[in-house]
Write a protein that holds these residues in place. Structure first.
Motif, PDB file in Angstrom:
ATOM      1  N   HIS A   1       0.931  -1.201   0.123  1.00 27.23           N
ATOM      2  CA  HIS A   1       0.029   0.055   0.083  1.00 27.23           C
ATOM      3  C   HIS A   1       0.912   1.252   0.040  1.00 27.23           C
ATOM      4  CE1 HIS A   1      -3.656   2.372   0.995  1.00 27.23           C
ATOM      5  NE2 HIS A   1      -2.859   3.135   1.826  1.00 27.23           N
ATOM      6  N   SER A   2       0.325   2.228  -0.656  1.00 31.18           N
ATOM      7  CA  SER A   2       0.932   3.683  -0.800  1.00 31.18           C
ATOM      8  C   SER A   2       0.119   4.431  -0.330  1.00 31.18           C
ATOM      9  CB  SER A   2       1.840   3.839  -2.063  1.00 31.18           C
ATOM     10  OG  SER A   2       2.491   5.009  -1.898  1.00 31.18           O
ATOM     11  N   PHE A   3       0.371   5.365   0.675  1.00 33.66           N
ATOM     12  CA  PHE A   3      -0.293   6.686   1.059  1.00 33.66           C
ATOM     13  C   PHE A   3       0.345   8.143   1.059  1.00 33.66           C
ATOM     14  CE2 PHE A   3      -1.331   9.245   4.557  1.00 33.66           C
ATOM     15  CZ  PHE A   3      -2.751   9.717   4.419  1.00 33.66           C
ATOM     16  N   LYS A   4      -0.052   9.001   0.478  1.00 30.51           N
ATOM     17  CA  LYS A   4       0.357  10.380   0.567  1.00 30.51           C
ATOM     18  C   LYS A   4      -0.414  11.449   0.931  1.00 30.51           C
ATOM     19  CE  LYS A   4       3.815  13.716  -1.747  1.00 30.51           C
ATOM     20  NZ  LYS A   4       2.858  14.707  -1.542  1.00 30.51           N
ATOM     21  N   ARG A   5      -0.346  12.259   1.685  1.00 29.57           N
ATOM     22  CA  ARG A   5      -1.252  13.362   2.026  1.00 29.57           C
ATOM     23  C   ARG A   5      -0.731  14.810   2.191  1.00 29.57           C
ATOM     24  NH1 ARG A   5      -5.163  11.883   6.627  1.00 29.57           N
ATOM     25  NH2 ARG A   5      -3.217  12.131   7.840  1.00 29.57           N
ATOM     26  N   ASP A   6      -1.248  15.496   1.703  1.00 25.63           N
ATOM     27  CA  ASP A   6      -1.143  17.135   1.996  1.00 25.63           C
ATOM     28  C   ASP A   6      -2.081  17.606   2.786  1.00 25.63           C
ATOM     29  OD1 ASP A   6       1.870  17.023   0.986  1.00 25.63           O
ATOM     30  OD2 ASP A   6       0.985  17.743  -0.925  1.00 25.63           O
ATOM     31  N   ASP A   7      -2.170  18.029   3.884  1.00 17.24           N
ATOM     32  CA  ASP A   7      -3.276  18.501   4.877  1.00 17.24           C
ATOM     33  C   ASP A   7      -3.075  20.036   5.073  1.00 17.24           C
ATOM     34  OD1 ASP A   7      -5.254  18.457   6.503  1.00 17.24           O
ATOM     35  OD2 ASP A   7      -4.405  17.011   7.803  1.00 17.24           O
ATOM     36  N   TYR A   8      -4.202  20.764   4.634  1.00 18.95           N
ATOM     37  CA  TYR A   8      -4.329  22.039   4.768  1.00 18.95           C
ATOM     38  C   TYR A   8      -5.721  22.186   5.368  1.00 18.95           C
ATOM     39  CZ  TYR A   8      -1.145  22.292   0.848  1.00 18.95           C
ATOM     40  OH  TYR A   8      -0.105  21.999  -0.043  1.00 18.95           O
ATOM     41  N   THR A   9      -5.730  23.164   6.577  1.00 21.94           N
ATOM     42  CA  THR A   9      -6.958  23.385   7.145  1.00 21.94           C
ATOM     43  C   THR A   9      -6.896  24.615   8.006  1.00 21.94           C
ATOM     44  OG1 THR A   9      -7.319  21.004   7.754  1.00 21.94           O
ATOM     45  CG2 THR A   9      -8.832  22.605   8.958  1.00 21.94           C
ATOM     46  N   ALA A  10      -8.154  25.710   7.916  1.00 20.61           N
ATOM     47  CA  ALA A  10      -8.231  26.660   8.572  1.00 20.61           C
ATOM     48  C   ALA A  10      -8.888  26.252   9.784  1.00 20.61           C
ATOM     49  CB  ALA A  10      -9.057  27.802   7.904  1.00 20.61           C
TER      50      ALA A  10
ATOM     51  N   GLU B   1       3.247  13.731   4.237  1.00 19.84           N
ATOM     52  CA  GLU B   1       2.983  12.865   5.056  1.00 19.84           C
ATOM     53  C   GLU B   1       2.842  11.574   4.142  1.00 19.84           C
ATOM     54  OE1 GLU B   1      -0.561  13.093   7.566  1.00 19.84           O
ATOM     55  OE2 GLU B   1      -0.298  15.218   7.491  1.00 19.84           O
ATOM     56  N   THR B   2       3.538  10.427   4.255  1.00 23.56           N
ATOM     57  CA  THR B   2       3.585   9.022   3.801  1.00 23.56           C
ATOM     58  C   THR B   2       3.526   7.729   4.510  1.00 23.56           C
ATOM     59  OG1 THR B   2       5.584   8.655   3.750  1.00 23.56           O
ATOM     60  CG2 THR B   2       4.609  10.080   1.867  1.00 23.56           C
ATOM     61  N   LYS B   3       2.846   6.884   4.047  1.00 27.17           N
ATOM     62  CA  LYS B   3       2.752   5.651   4.845  1.00 27.17           C
ATOM     63  C   LYS B   3       3.109   4.668   3.640  1.00 27.17           C
ATOM     64  CE  LYS B   3      -0.199   6.753   8.703  1.00 27.17           C
ATOM     65  NZ  LYS B   3      -1.363   6.357   9.570  1.00 27.17           N
ATOM     66  N   LYS B   4       3.819   3.495   4.005  1.00 29.18           N
ATOM     67  CA  LYS B   4       3.942   2.321   2.901  1.00 29.18           C
ATOM     68  C   LYS B   4       4.032   1.084   3.492  1.00 29.18           C
ATOM     69  CE  LYS B   4       6.238   5.399  -0.522  1.00 29.18           C
ATOM     70  NZ  LYS B   4       7.198   5.528  -1.559  1.00 29.18           N
ATOM     71  N   PRO B   5       2.825   0.545   3.930  1.00 24.20           N
ATOM     72  CA  PRO B   5       2.968  -0.569   4.957  1.00 24.20           C
ATOM     73  C   PRO B   5       2.813  -1.840   3.760  1.00 24.20           C
ATOM     74  CG  PRO B   5       0.693   0.202   4.669  1.00 24.20           C
ATOM     75  CD  PRO B   5       1.475   1.210   4.205  1.00 24.20           C
ATOM     76  N   LEU B   6       3.730  -2.915   4.053  1.00 25.16           N
ATOM     77  CA  LEU B   6       3.752  -4.078   3.144  1.00 25.16           C
ATOM     78  C   LEU B   6       3.217  -5.164   3.980  1.00 25.16           C
ATOM     79  CD1 LEU B   6       4.600  -5.816   0.950  1.00 25.16           C
ATOM     80  CD2 LEU B   6       6.764  -6.125   1.849  1.00 25.16           C
ATOM     81  N   SER B   7       2.124  -5.807   3.521  1.00 16.76           N
ATOM     82  CA  SER B   7       1.384  -7.158   4.448  1.00 16.76           C
ATOM     83  C   SER B   7       1.944  -8.394   3.464  1.00 16.76           C
ATOM     84  CB  SER B   7       0.129  -6.801   4.580  1.00 16.76           C
ATOM     85  OG  SER B   7      -0.156  -5.766   5.464  1.00 16.76           O
ATOM     86  N   ALA B   8       2.090  -9.466   4.154  1.00 20.45           N
ATOM     87  CA  ALA B   8       2.172 -10.643   3.357  1.00 20.45           C
ATOM     88  C   ALA B   8       1.772 -11.994   4.445  1.00 20.45           C
ATOM     89  CB  ALA B   8       3.683 -10.920   3.057  1.00 20.45           C
ATOM     90  N   GLN B   9       1.115 -13.037   3.849  1.00 19.30           N
ATOM     91  CA  GLN B   9       0.543 -13.937   4.527  1.00 19.30           C
ATOM     92  C   GLN B   9       0.946 -15.347   3.704  1.00 19.30           C
ATOM     93  OE1 GLN B   9      -2.702 -13.919   7.314  1.00 19.30           O
ATOM     94  NE2 GLN B   9      -3.657 -15.149   5.689  1.00 19.30           N
ATOM     95  N   ALA B  10       1.284 -16.542   4.430  1.00 15.51           N
ATOM     96  CA  ALA B  10       1.358 -17.949   3.910  1.00 15.51           C
ATOM     97  C   ALA B  10       0.359 -18.767   4.710  1.00 15.51           C
ATOM     98  CB  ALA B  10       2.783 -18.335   3.751  1.00 15.51           C
ATOM     99  N   MET B  11      -0.485 -19.492   4.023  1.00 13.74           N
ATOM    100  CA  MET B  11      -1.091 -20.297   4.706  1.00 13.74           C
ATOM    101  C   MET B  11      -1.506 -21.682   4.280  1.00 13.74           C
ATOM    102  SD  MET B  11      -4.944 -18.734   6.207  1.00 13.74           S
ATOM    103  CE  MET B  11      -5.312 -18.465   4.484  1.00 13.74           C
ATOM    104  N   ILE B  12      -1.626 -22.832   5.018  1.00 13.75           N
ATOM    105  CA  ILE B  12      -1.937 -24.258   4.549  1.00 13.75           C
ATOM    106  C   ILE B  12      -3.074 -24.584   5.437  1.00 13.75           C
ATOM    107  CG2 ILE B  12      -0.380 -25.271   6.266  1.00 13.75           C
ATOM    108  CD1 ILE B  12       0.014 -27.290   3.791  1.00 13.75           C
ATOM    109  N   GLN B  13      -4.098 -25.053   4.753  1.00  8.97           N
ATOM    110  CA  GLN B  13      -5.379 -25.667   5.332  1.00  8.97           C
ATOM    111  C   GLN B  13      -5.757 -26.906   5.008  1.00  8.97           C
ATOM    112  OE1 GLN B  13      -7.450 -21.788   3.923  1.00  8.97           O
ATOM    113  NE2 GLN B  13      -8.219 -21.789   6.116  1.00  8.97           N
TER     114      GLN B  13
END
Length: 715
Positions: free
Chosen positions: A317-326, A356-368
């Motif tokens: 995931h990639s997230f970037k924000r420029d935050d402006y507020t009165a 502001e940025t966030k770059k989380p990486l998620s991974a999963q391996a599963m056997i059922q």
């Protein structure tokens, strides 16, 4: 920044593509009918003919019937979203009485509580089971359904808030050609268009699903305007009858001016004589909050035989924000912090946080797999997962620039301040090992047992204090439940679980601003019953108790965890087709929330703020038999009074909201079409929908009466 030409161009190209049947899909129908060509159902291990709204994967590790899931789960289907013209999560979750707004400002991140506990923007939102941030509006155009697990999700999700998790299930390629175009307008000028394309290539081992949308945003709050552009693609490759490879990607660019909330007048009384469309962030220098997000997801499934299969999945995931507020806060004229002046004056701060940025990486391996030990049958799951988070930010500007008024807005100047350089402020690595076994003890009894071990290695840089914090934590989270099915269509269950969540982050005005508390453990007991009255209509009830540490800003101005929050509640729901003509959805939640052990008489024994003790949501859709294709619908929302502060000094009144709509399925020039119209808040009721205690407390009005019409074309 508004870019309407680009939005229109992208959407126009997509619509043209929808009208033109692509050459590569010409053989979709004939190929799909060929029994020699393997179909998706042969590969997708969890495929089922049961309606999607009666199954979910969020309650465990695989798609399972809700009747057999020992947890409280809500499923909001694509059909629900289409019929109710739902374009964002804020509208979708109104269907569930256990979910409430929590500092959910128009134009900013959509934020919620479940069972009275606020969700964590970094871990409570999921995409196909893996974590994604919820720091902006999560697009729904490429989502097949929304699954909500209410209550602790330590086994299923690892580190997450005790309220639950919201999982967005991505649309996948269709077996038959799909060409859908939707257009919509709302009375204040919102324009929306979307295209949904799906099918198989000439080589039917390959499939595609493409979604494109563009939106000109004109909120019910005057001046909270903006635009949004979205595109996504999902592709699969059936490598063999046993192996399936899936790839998906999406991109969203959203810019919208955010609408801050109100504070108490004299820090004592609710504002009166104001309109729901009042905008406090309305200065000549006001700019929209600009957010760009993207996802790239990969999943590989392999069936060893009929009983055993493995799944590998990952998402960047990639997230970037420029935050402006009165930003409105306090009253210097009366030395009130927080609180607006008695005459409606409030101080205005120029707030800017860029890059502001966030770059989380998620991974999963599963056997059922499935096996037997003597007379006991087992459904077994084991897996490993990792979550790697990197956040970057810089010193923000938060400077006083003048005074305005909620009744007579005033123009103020800007601050000469500049934001600081962006640097790494958060880095977490969360590794986990999990195992679950569902044991069939007898024909009518199943024991669910699971454990998740989590190791968290965290780093935080506190901007204002210019300090670094490093910490390592290990957790073992158990989950056990017993399910009894006295009849094929009835189940009852008892469950115990533990969860872990990241500590809350101190507000920028706290003495320990931006500092995050250590992780906190929570515990839940739940009893429930479910019944399939008919194959298409389900009733459910659950009783629960959740306990966790209470986090708040104390009288010394520090954000702390002291004492306990205990939430006990009852949830009732009915969902599905009550008759051949009537579809019904009803949700009722009664919640007793209590604070204790803080050592402060003003807090102990008081209710948790911003959560009603009773809430109900009912939606009904009736097919008018006398007119082919016509249906009418209506919904009712009720919320009891809510406390505004932790000491319960101020309560906001209860409210009712009624909505009406209609849909007509017909053909226009030979093309299937559904025309829809709706009126939300029919009585134009003024009410406070969100009264968060965060940032020293803000009150947000609900939307005034709004008309909307849409048309959906299936080619």
């Amino acid at each position: 920044m508004s870019t309407p030409n680009l939005s229109i161009s992208v959407l126009t190209l997509a619509i043209l593509h929808a009208f033109a049947a692509p050459a590569f899909a010409a053989n979709d129908t004939t190929e799909a009918a060929d029994p020699q060509v393997p179909s998706m159902a042969e590969v997708v291990v969890t495929a089922s003919k049961a309606p999607a709204a009666k199954r979910a994967s969020v309650g465990g590790f695989s798609d399972a019937p809700l009747l057999q899931t020992p947890a409280s789960v809500t499923v909001i289907s694509q059909k629900d979203m289409q019929d109710l013209q739902i374009r964002n999560l804020s509208d979708a979750v109104k269907l569930d009485a256990s979910i409430n707004d929590a500092y959910n400002a128009v134009g900013y991140a959509e934020q919620f509580t479940i069972r009275g506990f606020k969700l964590d923007n970094n871990s409570s939102y999921r995409k196909d089971g893996v974590a994604i941030p919820g720091d902006t509006q999560i697009p729904l155009e490429n989502k097949e359904r929304i699954e909500v697990l209410k209550g602790l999700a330590g086994l299923q999700a690892g580190v997450a808030a005790p309220g639950g998790v919201i999982d967005f299930i991505v649309k996948r390629p269709t077996a038959a050609p799909l060409r859908t175009v939707t257009v919509e307008t709302r009375e204040r000028g919102t324009l929306y268009g979307a295209v949904d394309l799906g099918g198989r290539l000439e080589d039917t081992r390959f499939g595609y699903r493409v979604n494109v949308a563009a939106e000109r945003l004109r909120s019910y709050i005057k001046g909270a305007d903006g635009n949004r552009k979205f595109i996504s693609g999902a592709f699969d490759w059936q490598i063999s009858p046993q192996a399936l490879l899936q790839l998906d990607a999406d991109y969203q660019d959203k810019a919208q001016a955010t609408a801050p909330g109100f504070q108490l007048l004299n820090n004592k009384t609710l504002p009166t004589g104001i309109s729901a469309d009042a905008m406090l962030n309305l200065q000549p220098w006001t700019r929209p909050v600009e957010t760009v997000t993207s996802n790239i997801g990969l999943r590989f499934q392999y069936a060893f035989n009929d009983d055993w299969h493995a799944t590998l999945s990952a998402n960047q995931h990639s997230f970037k924000r420029d935050d402006y507020t009165a930003f409105p806060y306090g009253c210097s004229g009366q030395d009130l912090y927080p609180g607006f002046c008695g005459n409606g004056d409030y101080d205005v701060y120029d707030y800017r946080s860029l890059g502001e940025t966030k770059k989380p990486l998620s991974a999963q391996a599963m056997i059922q797999g499935k096996f037997a030990t003597g007379s006991l049958r087992h459904d077994f799951t084991a897996g490993v997962s990792t979550f790697r988070r990197k956040d970057r930010a810089g010193l923000y500007v938060y400077d006083w620039v003048g005074v305005s008024n909620i009744y007579q807005p005033q123009i103020v100047g800007t601050s000469p301040g500049v934001t600081g350089p962006v640097r790494l402020v958060r880095k977490d690595t969360e590794n986990a090992v999990f195992v679950q076994d569902i044991v069939s003890l007898a024909p009518n009894w199943k024991l669910h047992g699971g454990l998740r071990h989590i190791n968290v290695d965290g780093y935080q840089y506190v901007l204002k204090a210019d300090t670094e914090i490093r910490a390592r934590h290990d957790f073992l989270l158990p989950n056990v439940s017993l399910v009894y099915t006295p009849l094929d269509n009835v189940s009852v269950y008892a469950a115990y679980s533990q969860g872990m969540e990241h500590g809350g982050t101190a507000d920028r005005k706290a003495m320990n601003a931006n500092e995050e508390l250590s992780p906190s453990r929570s515990k839940q007991i739940e009893l429930g019953a479910k019944m399939d009255v008919t194959p298409d209509f389900m009733l459910a009830a659950s009783l629960f108790q959740i306990r966790k540490g209470l986090e708040f800003q104390n009288t010394a101005g520090y954000f702390v965890r002291e004492g306990q929050a205990q939430h006990r509640g009852l949830e009732l729901s009915a969902q599905g087709k009550a008759s051949s003509s009537l579809s019904l959805g009803a949700s009722v939640t009664a919640l007793n929330s209590q604070q204790s052990g803080t050592g402060n008489a003003d807090l102990d024994g008081k209710r948790v703020p911003n959560v009603p003790a009773f809430k109900a949501a009912v939606h009904a859709d009736y097919a008018v038999q006398q007119v082919a294709g016509l249906s009418v619908n209506g919904s009712w929302e009720f919320a009891g009074k809510k406390a505004f502060e932790y000491n319960n000094t101020t309560f906001v009144p209860s409210y009712h909201v009624f909505n009406l709509g209609a849909a007509w399925a017909t053909r226009i020039a030979g093309t299937r079409a559904v025309l829809r119209a709706a009126v939300n808040n029919v009585a134009d009721k003024f009410y406070w929908r969100d009264v968060t205690p965060e940032s020293d407390g803000y009150l947000y009005p609900g939307a005034s009466r709004t008309f909307k019409v849409s048309a959906q074309f299936d080619f």
